[in-house]
Design a protein around this motif. Structure first.
Motif, PDB file in Angstrom:
ATOM      1  N   ALA A 191      17.895   0.602  -1.152  1.00  0.00           N
ATOM      2  CA  ALA A 191      16.683   1.389  -1.416  1.00  0.00           C
ATOM      3  C   ALA A 191      16.304   2.236  -0.206  1.00  0.00           C
ATOM      4  CB  ALA A 191      15.535   0.462  -1.796  1.00  0.00           C
ATOM      5  N   LEU A 192      16.466   1.666   0.990  1.00  0.00           N
ATOM      6  CA  LEU A 192      16.134   2.412   2.207  1.00  0.00           C
ATOM      7  C   LEU A 192      17.038   3.626   2.389  1.00  0.00           C
ATOM      8  CD1 LEU A 192      15.355  -0.261   4.939  1.00  0.00           C
ATOM      9  CD2 LEU A 192      13.802   1.456   4.036  1.00  0.00           C
ATOM     10  N   ASN A 193      18.242   3.530   1.927  1.00  0.00           N
ATOM     11  CA  ASN A 193      19.205   4.617   2.108  1.00  0.00           C
ATOM     12  C   ASN A 193      19.180   5.639   0.973  1.00  0.00           C
ATOM     13  OD1 ASN A 193      21.109   4.111   4.583  1.00  0.00           O
ATOM     14  ND2 ASN A 193      20.786   2.092   3.661  1.00  0.00           N
ATOM     15  N   ALA A 194      18.316   5.418  -0.016  1.00  0.00           N
ATOM     16  CA  ALA A 194      18.290   6.308  -1.172  1.00  0.00           C
ATOM     17  C   ALA A 194      17.769   7.692  -0.795  1.00  0.00           C
ATOM     18  CB  ALA A 194      17.423   5.698  -2.273  1.00  0.00           C
ATOM     19  N   VAL A 195      18.210   8.686  -1.534  1.00  0.00           N
ATOM     20  CA  VAL A 195      17.740  10.070  -1.346  1.00  0.00           C
ATOM     21  C   VAL A 195      17.309  10.622  -2.700  1.00  0.00           C
ATOM     22  CG1 VAL A 195      19.185  10.522   0.666  1.00  0.00           C
ATOM     23  CG2 VAL A 195      20.079  10.981  -1.613  1.00  0.00           C
ATOM     24  N   LYS A 238       8.394   2.209  -3.317  1.00  0.00           N
ATOM     25  CA  LYS A 238       8.129   1.618  -4.628  1.00  0.00           C
ATOM     26  C   LYS A 238       9.320   0.768  -5.077  1.00  0.00           C
ATOM     27  CE  LYS A 238       5.710   3.940  -7.590  1.00  0.00           C
ATOM     28  NZ  LYS A 238       4.542   3.040  -7.836  1.00  0.00           N
ATOM     29  N   THR A 239      10.544   1.257  -4.834  1.00  0.00           N
ATOM     30  CA  THR A 239      11.732   0.494  -5.200  1.00  0.00           C
ATOM     31  C   THR A 239      11.825  -0.805  -4.400  1.00  0.00           C
ATOM     32  OG1 THR A 239      12.918   2.547  -5.735  1.00  0.00           O
ATOM     33  CG2 THR A 239      14.249   0.570  -5.361  1.00  0.00           C
ATOM     34  N   ILE A 240      11.554  -0.713  -3.099  1.00  0.00           N
ATOM     35  CA  ILE A 240      11.594  -1.915  -2.258  1.00  0.00           C
ATOM     36  C   ILE A 240      10.558  -2.926  -2.735  1.00  0.00           C
ATOM     37  CG2 ILE A 240      11.128  -2.804   0.060  1.00  0.00           C
ATOM     38  CD1 ILE A 240      12.342  -0.245   1.167  1.00  0.00           C
ATOM     39  N   ASP A 278       0.821  -1.215   0.000  1.00  0.00           N
ATOM     40  CA  ASP A 278       0.000   0.000   0.000  1.00  0.00           C
ATOM     41  C   ASP A 278       0.854   1.263   0.000  1.00  0.00           C
ATOM     42  OD1 ASP A 278      -2.302  -1.445  -0.058  1.00  0.00           O
ATOM     43  OD2 ASP A 278      -2.733  -1.280   2.068  1.00  0.00           O
ATOM     44  N   LEU A 279       2.007   1.174   0.654  1.00  0.00           N
ATOM     45  CA  LEU A 279       2.905   2.333   0.673  1.00  0.00           C
ATOM     46  C   LEU A 279       3.519   2.553  -0.704  1.00  0.00           C
ATOM     47  CD1 LEU A 279       4.728   1.526   4.037  1.00  0.00           C
ATOM     48  CD2 LEU A 279       3.089   3.378   3.656  1.00  0.00           C
ATOM     49  N   ALA A 280       3.796   1.461  -1.404  1.00  0.00           N
ATOM     50  CA  ALA A 280       4.477   1.557  -2.693  1.00  0.00           C
ATOM     51  C   ALA A 280       3.583   2.129  -3.786  1.00  0.00           C
ATOM     52  CB  ALA A 280       4.987   0.178  -3.110  1.00  0.00           C
TER      53      ALA A 280
END
Length: 458
Positions: A318-322, A375-377, A67-69
């Motif tokens: 992906a979590l560390n992306a900016v 979305k990436t995750i 749902d977040l993605a």
């Protein structure tokens, strides 16, 4: 050990070539040939068990991020109602807005009541009469025979009405307590009921044998929406704002009910918290499975495995992306510790959603062309968990194939050892028989020698 069947006397002849010797030789061969296979089987079984745990946690993580993605969670709406004349329900995606509703008149049904009768079996008419009800441009005619009872008329009306109007009998008390109540099923001004009679006698006129009186007149709802006067046939209004349902509850021209439709920030925060809990459980399991401790020289069961390491790396990256403007999870209350665990400052996240929801959604969701963190995750996990071609499914297939090969290798090795030691037992039996024969011959010769020696001494 193999079953040597009839060779139950093995060792009796030689007292050397017995089962203990064969058992020790076989144990040595099993340690050399079977034990390495068993260790590899144990390792594969352990990996399959751990892979099941990892796959389950990965699927859970994917379900929490979905749902977040796709941004659905950011379309969640809450509705706040201040007042008693209206209640409201809202669907996700409705534009945030404020409404002011004043209910002047509720929509009502048309209600008629007859004169009183002694009981339900009382006759309502003494001559044949055609009774016609008109509602919303449709006529409903009933042929009411002389002597028709109150209960029979009620049933005739309900059958003819086909759900458009309803008849019932009400006991109101007194000497003639039973009265017929006739009402429209729906509300609104166009639900007004009119009743006419025709007894076929032009001389007597068409008497209202029920003596119907109007109890309530069908009316439309009349209310104001942000100062604009609105009328509707129902007290449930669904076409004023798409996705919003209003329930008009009470007439009060002096009271205004305020309705506020907002983004469901707390619901979004709950979903993010669920994701973070799922991620931390997943990441901890992945770390334990792939770690290596140089001090104790102990390794996780998937240490060095490219499939598990790559999945862990891709999700963590992906979590560390900016974004291009330098925003990431840390910008919205989510920090990653040196151990890779994500912390969640709910207050900071809620404030970010209130102040700049577009920036939060852009960073966390993004678009297909420029996917955000979630979305990436989701894309990475979807690839990994695909039941046919996902990396985790392929790894499971590889482990199953490896286990099958090892089990077959073990079967072949065990069959080889069984055959070898069956043959050895047969040979030991033959050698034992030969030794027993030699021993018997030697004993016979020894007896002859001993006898000759004894005779010579005499």
């Amino acid at each position: 050990m193999a079953d040597f069947g009839a060779l139950s006397s093995l060792g009796l002849g030689s007292n050397v070539l017995n089962y203990d010797v064969i058992e020790k030789l076989r144990q040595a061969d099993e340690a050399r040939m079977l034990a390495p296979i068993d260790r590899r089987l144990e390792s594969v079984e352990g990996k399959k068990s751990e892979l099941t745990t990892i796959t389950t946690l990965t699927s859970t993580l994917k379900s929490t991020v979905l749902d977040l993605a796709d941004g659905v969670i950011f379309a969640k709406r809450s509705v706040q109602v201040s007042g008693e004349t209206v209640s409201a329900e809202v669907k996700d995606g409705v534009a945030p807005q404020d409404l002011a509703i004043t209910v002047n008149t509720l929509a009502k049904r048309d209600i008629w009541q007859s004169r009183g009768f002694t009981d339900e079996a009382s006759a309502v008419v003494d001559r044949d009469t055609t009774m016609t009800l008109s509602l919303n441009g449709i006529d409903y005619s009933l042929d009411v025979s002389a002597g028709t009872t109150l209960s029979q008329l009620r049933d005739m009306l309900n059958e003819k009405g086909a759900g458009n109007f309803q008849a019932s009998i009400l006991n109101v008390g007194g000497s003639t307590p039973y009265t017929l109540v006739l009402k429209s099923t729906e509300t609104g001004a166009d639900q007004a009921i009119s009743v006419t009679y025709d007894d076929g006698d032009t001389n007597t006129g068409d008497d209202d044998f029920l003596s119907l009186s109007h109890v309530q007149t069908a009316t439309d709802a009349d209310f104001t929406y942000n100062g604009i006067e609105i009328t509707r046939a129902s007290n449930t209004v669904e076409d004023l704002v798409p996705g919003l349902t209003l329930h008009l509850l009470k007439e009060d021209a002096t009271a205004t009910t305020n309705i506020s439709i907002k983004q469901d920030i707390e619901g979004i925060a709950d979903t993010v918290a669920e994701f973070i809990d799922a991620y931390n459980a997943w990441y901890s399991e992945m770390t334990n499975a792939t770690k290596y401790d140089p001090e104790t020289h102990t390794a996780g069961i998937f240490q060095g495995d490219n499939t598990i390491n790559s999945l862990k790396y891709e999700v963590a990256r992906a979590l560390n992306a900016v974004t291009e403007d330098g925003k990431g999870l840390a910008s919205f209350g989510m920090d990653i510790t040196k151990d890779g665990i994500v912390t969640f400052d709910r207050t900071a996240f809620v404030e970010a959603l209130k102040n700049d929801p577009e920036s939060v959604e852009k960073t966390l969701v993004g678009s297909d062309a420029s996917p955000g963190v979630f979305k990436t995750i989701n894309q990475t996990l979807a690839t990994a968990t695909d039941s046919d071609h996902g990396s985790l499914a392929l790894l499971d297939t590889q482990l199953s194939d490896r286990m099958t090969r090892l089990e077959k290798e073990r079967e072949r090795t065990l069959a080889y050892l069984d055959a070898r030691y069956n043959t050895m037992a047969q040979r030991f039996a033959a050698y034992d028989e030969m030794i027993a024969s030699f021993n018997a011959s030697f004993q016979s010769l020894q007896q002859m020698i001993d006898a000759q020696v004894a005779a010579a001494k005499k």
